[in-house]
Design a protein around this motif. Sequence first.
Motif, PDB file in Angstrom:
ATOM      1  N   GLU A 106      12.548  39.849   2.155  1.00  0.00           N
ATOM      2  CA  GLU A 106      11.388  40.574   2.674  1.00  0.00           C
ATOM      3  C   GLU A 106      11.460  40.699   4.189  1.00  0.00           C
ATOM      4  O   GLU A 106      11.115  41.754   4.748  1.00  0.00           O
ATOM      5  CB  GLU A 106      10.106  39.857   2.258  1.00  0.00           C
ATOM      6  CG  GLU A 106       9.801  39.965   0.769  1.00  0.00           C
ATOM      7  CD  GLU A 106       8.705  39.017   0.316  1.00  0.00           C
ATOM      8  OE1 GLU A 106       8.068  39.303  -0.705  1.00  0.00           O
ATOM      9  OE2 GLU A 106       8.499  37.971   0.982  1.00  0.00           O
ATOM     10  N   ASN A 107      11.892  39.643   4.882  1.00  0.00           N
ATOM     11  CA  ASN A 107      12.091  39.732   6.326  1.00  0.00           C
ATOM     12  C   ASN A 107      13.137  40.788   6.663  1.00  0.00           C
ATOM     13  O   ASN A 107      12.980  41.551   7.620  1.00  0.00           O
ATOM     14  CB  ASN A 107      12.514  38.375   6.889  1.00  0.00           C
ATOM     15  CG  ASN A 107      11.350  37.570   7.413  1.00  0.00           C
ATOM     16  OD1 ASN A 107      10.758  37.898   8.428  1.00  0.00           O
ATOM     17  ND2 ASN A 107      11.012  36.493   6.703  1.00  0.00           N
ATOM     18  N   THR A 108      14.197  40.828   5.878  1.00  0.00           N
ATOM     19  CA  THR A 108      15.275  41.791   6.132  1.00  0.00           C
ATOM     20  C   THR A 108      14.803  43.221   5.891  1.00  0.00           C
ATOM     21  O   THR A 108      15.166  44.138   6.637  1.00  0.00           O
ATOM     22  CB  THR A 108      16.476  41.470   5.230  1.00  0.00           C
ATOM     23  OG1 THR A 108      16.880  40.115   5.439  1.00  0.00           O
ATOM     24  CG2 THR A 108      17.653  42.392   5.541  1.00  0.00           C
ATOM     25  N   LYS A 124      16.877  46.625  -2.233  1.00  0.00           N
ATOM     26  CA  LYS A 124      18.291  46.898  -2.483  1.00  0.00           C
ATOM     27  C   LYS A 124      19.083  46.947  -1.183  1.00  0.00           C
ATOM     28  O   LYS A 124      20.152  46.342  -1.056  1.00  0.00           O
ATOM     29  CB  LYS A 124      18.432  48.225  -3.239  1.00  0.00           C
ATOM     30  CG  LYS A 124      19.862  48.601  -3.601  1.00  0.00           C
ATOM     31  CD  LYS A 124      19.864  49.879  -4.435  1.00  0.00           C
ATOM     32  CE  LYS A 124      21.286  50.238  -4.865  1.00  0.00           C
ATOM     33  NZ  LYS A 124      22.110  50.699  -3.708  1.00  0.00           N
ATOM     34  N   SER A 125      18.553  47.665  -0.190  1.00  0.00           N
ATOM     35  CA  SER A 125      19.237  47.746   1.099  1.00  0.00           C
ATOM     36  C   SER A 125      19.320  46.375   1.772  1.00  0.00           C
ATOM     37  O   SER A 125      20.370  45.992   2.304  1.00  0.00           O
ATOM     38  CB  SER A 125      18.498  48.733   2.020  1.00  0.00           C
ATOM     39  OG  SER A 125      19.117  48.803   3.281  1.00  0.00           O
ATOM     40  N   ALA A 126      18.217  45.623   1.708  1.00  0.00           N
ATOM     41  CA  ALA A 126      18.198  44.291   2.326  1.00  0.00           C
ATOM     42  C   ALA A 126      19.229  43.379   1.680  1.00  0.00           C
ATOM     43  O   ALA A 126      19.975  42.678   2.378  1.00  0.00           O
ATOM     44  CB  ALA A 126      16.796  43.688   2.200  1.00  0.00           C
ATOM     45  N   LEU A 127      19.293  43.371   0.362  1.00  0.00           N
ATOM     46  CA  LEU A 127      20.230  42.478  -0.328  1.00  0.00           C
ATOM     47  C   LEU A 127      21.682  42.851  -0.036  1.00  0.00           C
ATOM     48  O   LEU A 127      22.546  41.973   0.079  1.00  0.00           O
ATOM     49  CB  LEU A 127      19.962  42.521  -1.837  1.00  0.00           C
ATOM     50  CG  LEU A 127      18.641  41.899  -2.288  1.00  0.00           C
ATOM     51  CD1 LEU A 127      18.452  42.091  -3.790  1.00  0.00           C
ATOM     52  CD2 LEU A 127      18.572  40.412  -1.929  1.00  0.00           C
ATOM     53  N   GLU A 128      21.961  44.136   0.116  1.00  0.00           N
ATOM     54  CA  GLU A 128      23.324  44.558   0.432  1.00  0.00           C
ATOM     55  C   GLU A 128      23.777  43.984   1.776  1.00  0.00           C
ATOM     56  O   GLU A 128      24.894  43.470   1.906  1.00  0.00           O
ATOM     57  CB  GLU A 128      23.400  46.082   0.462  1.00  0.00           C
ATOM     58  CG  GLU A 128      23.354  46.716  -0.924  1.00  0.00           C
ATOM     59  CD  GLU A 128      23.269  48.230  -0.865  1.00  0.00           C
ATOM     60  OE1 GLU A 128      23.170  48.776   0.266  1.00  0.00           O
ATOM     61  OE2 GLU A 128      23.295  48.861  -1.940  1.00  0.00           O
ATOM     62  N   TRP A 129      22.899  44.049   2.778  1.00  0.00           N
ATOM     63  CA  TRP A 129      23.276  43.532   4.091  1.00  0.00           C
ATOM     64  C   TRP A 129      23.297  42.008   4.109  1.00  0.00           C
ATOM     65  O   TRP A 129      24.141  41.400   4.784  1.00  0.00           O
ATOM     66  CB  TRP A 129      22.342  44.082   5.160  1.00  0.00           C
ATOM     67  CG  TRP A 129      22.655  45.505   5.485  1.00  0.00           C
ATOM     68  CD1 TRP A 129      21.914  46.612   5.173  1.00  0.00           C
ATOM     69  CD2 TRP A 129      23.833  45.986   6.144  1.00  0.00           C
ATOM     70  NE1 TRP A 129      22.550  47.746   5.611  1.00  0.00           N
ATOM     71  CE2 TRP A 129      23.724  47.401   6.210  1.00  0.00           C
ATOM     72  CE3 TRP A 129      24.957  45.364   6.694  1.00  0.00           C
ATOM     73  CZ2 TRP A 129      24.705  48.193   6.793  1.00  0.00           C
ATOM     74  CZ3 TRP A 129      25.943  46.159   7.284  1.00  0.00           C
ATOM     75  CH2 TRP A 129      25.806  47.547   7.329  1.00  0.00           C
ATOM     76  N   LEU A 130      22.424  41.382   3.370  1.00  0.00           N
ATOM     77  CA  LEU A 130      22.453  39.916   3.293  1.00  0.00           C
ATOM     78  C   LEU A 130      23.753  39.438   2.668  1.00  0.00           C
ATOM     79  O   LEU A 130      24.342  38.436   3.115  1.00  0.00           O
ATOM     80  CB  LEU A 130      21.250  39.408   2.497  1.00  0.00           C
ATOM     81  CG  LEU A 130      19.890  39.565   3.175  1.00  0.00           C
ATOM     82  CD1 LEU A 130      18.770  39.263   2.192  1.00  0.00           C
ATOM     83  CD2 LEU A 130      19.783  38.647   4.405  1.00  0.00           C
TER      84      LEU A 130
END
Length: 245
Positions: A106-108, A124-130
């Motif tokens: 959520e922070n991302t 989805k976008s956040a998890l990809e970068w994480l």
Amino acid sequence: MVAPPDNDVIWARSLHHSHNGSPALGGVSVGVRDGEILAVTGPRGCGKTTLLHCLSGQLVPEQGEVWFNSVPVHTMGPRLRERLRRDRFGWIAPEPQLVPELNTWENTALPLLLRGTPRREAKKSALEWLERLDIGGCARQRPHTLLQNQRQRIAVARALAGAPTVIFADEPTATLHRDDRTHVLRTLTSAARSHGITIVLATHDAEIAALADRAIPLLDGRRVATVALPGSSDTEGRPACSLSV
């Protein structure tokens, strides 16, 4: 008022700013080309952070002009500058600035969620970068459960996840161990190359500055021809994230 060059995504002329009467910038001019990685170098206290704050619209210079894609930032009101930072800019500070009530993903995803991006798409976008920053396994943890180097990687992922035109990175790896620093910087610079993101990177470290396309040295708030920079020094090691999602 002089129009900026067409190929400069950020252009600033004769910036002056002071803090509590102490000069921080004394007539700095700079142009940043679209897709360029520009390092702003110099010792601590030379004006690097103030310059990034002025270029990103966080500060309005006392004198001078700042333009983004030929639009004057220095004449914008607070709400327009805030919208510009939310929609077009990413920011990475030396210390991670995370919302304690939100978990890692959520922070991302926060810049996307604030723009009204659907939650599933933002996640989805956040998890990809994480995952690219090797912290995907901590996606549901809150900041207080994570280590400093993990929180900083979240801050980097957040800046990238928002698909900004420009990322301003103020000593983004100052608190990281050498291995973390190398991985984070490689991810940041490769993302810039592959996604056409412009990066303005403030650093006092010669090894980090060498990753940029070009460097502008500052000393006592003014541009100079050269300035000596130290190499990297290690900080604490990096434990792996031990809790599962």
